[in-house]
Design a protein around this motif. Structure first.
Motif: not given
Length: 194
Positions: A114-139
């Protein structure tokens, strides 16, 4: 201060209550502490879904919420996983070290990306993915299962699934970061190249 943000802040305030109750149980073995830790964890976890629903349903998405919501998730989950991984008492099953290491490794990688993308691009857009949500539920399921003192075999398989989805979501977010960096606009004429 929207209703969704108030729910998120409440979730953050529940984290120390959960940690103290869990540590008290591991130290003293008093069952009421375990049940308080479980109830507070479930309340905070359910609050995650509620604040997201409220933000979407009533158009209460804010920059503050975009920052605080993942902080609330990470505080609750990482502290729960780390405490139950380092647990040396015989009162609760230990969560496998490889799950906690994968979660921490992915989260550190995402922060650095996130820091690298913000530095290089000027903004960082994180779009949630189903795998991340499933990972959170399993954790979350791993923490709840350990607190419920469910069969150890099931905890192993929950942890294995959580680890797999956590690693997969990390790879997907890494791919998203690479795409954002590749699509950045070229530097203006005369600007120093990075």
């Amino acid at each position: 201060m929207t209703t969704a943000n108030k729910i998120t802040i409440t979730r953050i305030l529940l984290v120390p209550v959960f940690v103290v109750a869990l540590l008290h149980y591991l130290d003293s073995g008093r069952e009421w502490s375990r049940w308080i830790a479980l109830a507070v964890f479930l309340l905070a976890a359910i609050g995650d879904g509620v604040d997201g629903f409220v933000a979407r349903r009533f158009n209460q998405k804010t920059e503050m919420g975009a920052v605080l919501d993942p902080v609330a998730d990470k505080l609750l989950l990482v502290l729960g996983l780390v405490i139950l991984t380092l647990n040396t008492s015989a009162r609760l099953d230990r969560i496998p070290l490889w799950l906690a290491a994968t979660v921490l490794g992915r989260d550190v990688m995402l922060l650095l990306l996130g820091v690298l993308v913000y530095y290089l691009v000027g903004h960082a857009t994180v779009r949630p993915h189903v795998t991340g949500k499933v990972a959170t539920v399993l954790q979350m399921a791993c923490v709840v299962w350990a607190l419920l003192k469910g069969p150890t075999t099931w905890l192993f398989w929950l942890a294995a699934a959580a680890t797999a989805f956590t690693a997969l979501s990390g790879l997907i977010y890494l791919g998203d970061a690479v795409v954002m960096i590749r699509r950045r606009p070229p530097p203006a004429a005369g600007a120093p190249k990075v």
